[in-house]
Structures are given as C-alpha cells and as structure tokens.
Design a protein around this motif. Structure first.
Motif, PDB file in Angstrom:
ATOM      1  N   GLN A 185      -8.742  -5.358   5.241  1.00 38.26           N
ATOM      2  CA  GLN A 185      -7.343  -5.061   5.513  1.00 38.26           C
ATOM      3  C   GLN A 185      -6.916  -5.465   6.924  1.00 38.26           C
ATOM      4  N   GLN A 186      -7.885  -5.741   7.793  1.00 36.35           N
ATOM      5  CA  GLN A 186      -7.545  -6.072   9.171  1.00 36.35           C
ATOM      6  C   GLN A 186      -7.199  -7.547   9.295  1.00 36.35           C
ATOM      7  N   ASP A 187      -6.016  -7.820   9.795  1.00 33.63           N
ATOM      8  CA  ASP A 187      -5.577  -9.193  10.017  1.00 33.63           C
ATOM      9  C   ASP A 187      -5.689  -9.507  11.507  1.00 33.63           C
ATOM     10  N   ASP A 212     -13.518  -5.181   7.820  1.00 34.60           N
ATOM     11  CA  ASP A 212     -12.405  -4.567   7.105  1.00 34.60           C
ATOM     12  C   ASP A 212     -11.496  -5.654   6.548  1.00 34.60           C
ATOM     13  N   GLU A 214      -1.815  -4.520  -0.153  1.00 33.54           N
ATOM     14  CA  GLU A 214      -3.146  -4.182  -0.657  1.00 33.54           C
ATOM     15  C   GLU A 214      -3.976  -5.450  -0.820  1.00 33.54           C
ATOM     16  N   LEU A 215      -5.124  -5.505  -0.139  1.00 32.57           N
ATOM     17  CA  LEU A 215      -6.002  -6.664  -0.202  1.00 32.57           C
ATOM     18  C   LEU A 215      -7.331  -6.366  -0.872  1.00 32.57           C
ATOM     19  N   ARG A 253       0.828  -1.201   0.000  1.00 37.34           N
ATOM     20  CA  ARG A 253       0.000   0.000   0.000  1.00 37.34           C
ATOM     21  C   ARG A 253       0.864   1.253   0.000  1.00 37.34           C
TER      22      ARG A 253
END
Length: 253
Positions: free
Chosen positions: A93-95, A91, A27-28, A20
């Motif tokens: 993007q949240q892992d 989200d 970027e997912l 990103r």
C-alpha cells in the motif's frame, strides 16, 4: 551506449480500482498488478534503439516491494539485459513519492553511468508526472518530456514533443533524461521463448539502506473518494429547449 529504464509496478489498467474503507487510498492487496503502460513504451523505445545498434545495454530499475521482481521478469522478457530491484518497502500500500524515487534513481545512475535515461512520463496510479523532471534536476542533465519521437546519434538526442502550438523538437546533449508519451511507439507482444530466456538474465536486489536515501513521505493523503456517478441524460424535443437548458441550467450561454 547504456540506457537506464525505470519501471513501476502498478495496478493493471483493466482493473476497476476500489477505494479503501477508511478513505486513505485505493485497495492494492490481492489486486492484479502489472507494468506501468508508459514505462512499457519507454522500454520498447530502448529496445528499438538497441536493435538499431545505437544502444549496447539496457538496464531496468524498479523501486518498491519484492513482488516487483515479477514485473522485472516481464521487462527482461521484452528485451532488457539486466534488472535491478531496489527493495524500498514490504507494504504494497505504500507508494514511494517522486522525490524519493528520483533520489534513488540518481544513486543508481551514479553507479551504472548510463548515457540515457528513458522513463514513462507518469504512472497511472498517482499521475504525478514528476519523477523524470526531478531526476534530471538531481543529475544536472538536460531533459525532454512527453516525447512522441526520439532519435539518438552523434552524442545527442533529438526529442519531438507535442505542445499547444504543434510540434517542438529539442536537441539534448547526452547524457540526458527523456520521458515518453503514448504516441512514441506500440510495445511489442512478449512471446513464450523470450519469457523462458528472461529467467536466466541477471536480476540484482539492492537494499534501500545501502543507498542512504530517506523515503519518508512529504505529502499526506487527506481523503480518497470515488468520482460521482454520472446522472442520466434528458431527451429534448427542440433546439429552443436545448438553448434554454444550456442558458438557464448549465449556465454556459
């Protein structure tokens, strides 16, 4: 015997990962996602145990975004009997960190009461390699990691794993947690009839709030950068030139 298989939705291994612009991660969004390859191996091993008559039910669990339902449908097509999606975030993007995943899985284990948990040794997105170990510690169960062979009989699991000196075989009293290595098996191809049948298999959604687990991150990503591009090689004309380069420039001699 009931087997629980945790499954993670990750970016497809064929996708070229992009960092990103702000350096906060990869970027997912709008990226092809699929099942973690190590989790495929874990599921395949569970299905083989069921085909041998050792297991009676396979329950797959995924933790994350609602889109993980697509991954779980693939899991059901591969042979799982039921699937559970723990809706932990919206989200993409949240892992969810391994500690939080282990705590959530421990709650699912308490509810489902499986005799064996088979998980991939790590996820290809963060390579943490910690969830299985943390889950075993949270449950107080024995664990066998990096399994390259697995046999289950008479209330115990024989796990063969590779170590520096060769092969090591562990005997784990059930219930236990086993994490899988690449050499354990080759996951099967999913045929169209199995995909159609998977649509009728139960897929339960569980809200994170009902489990009472805090998933606030303990780790902070300072920056994410792409690896440096590989420099062009140099053609040498003699062994003496090679030795000189290794000694004076590479510093390995």
């Amino acid at each position: 015997m009931k087997i629980l298989v945790p499954v993670k939705r990750v970016f497809d291994y064929n996708v070229r990962v992009r960092v990103r612009s702000d350096g906060s991660g990869v970027e997912l969004a709008n990226v092809k996602m699929s099942m973690n390859p190590f989790d495929e191996i874990a599921l395949e091993e569970a299905v083989r145990l069921k085909e041998k008559g050792v297991a009676t039910e396979i329950v797959a669990v995924s933790i994350g975004v609602p889109q993980a339902k697509d991954t779980l449908r693939t899991v059901l097509a591969m042979g799982a009997d039921r699937a559970i999606l723990v809706h932990a975030t919206d989200d993409v993007q949240q892992d969810i960190e391994p500690l939080a995943v282990a705590k959530i899985l421990a709650k699912i284990v308490e509810a489902e009461n499986p005799q064996l948990v088979i998980a991939g040794k790590q996820a290809i997105d963060n390579d943490m390699n910690a969830t299985g170990q943390m889950l075993a510690a949270a449950l107080g169960w024995g664990q066998g990691t990096y399994a390259s062979a697995l046999e289950v009989s008479e209330g115990a699991a024989l796990v063969t794993r590779e170590i520096d000196g060769g092969l090591q075989t562990l005997r784990l009293k059930l219930p236990a947690v086993v994490t899988t290595d690449l050499r354990l098996n080759q996951p099967r191809y999913v045929a169209l009839p199995a995909i159609m049948k998977a649509k009728k298999k139960p897929l339960e959604e569980v809200a994170l709030a009902t489990l009472g687990v805090d998933i606030q991150p303990r780790l902070t990503v300072l920056s994410t950068v792409e690896p440096p591009k590989r420099q062009a090689g140099v053609k040498l004309h003699s062994v003496d030139d090679l030795i000189s380069k290794l000694k004076n420039e590479a510093g390995v001699l």
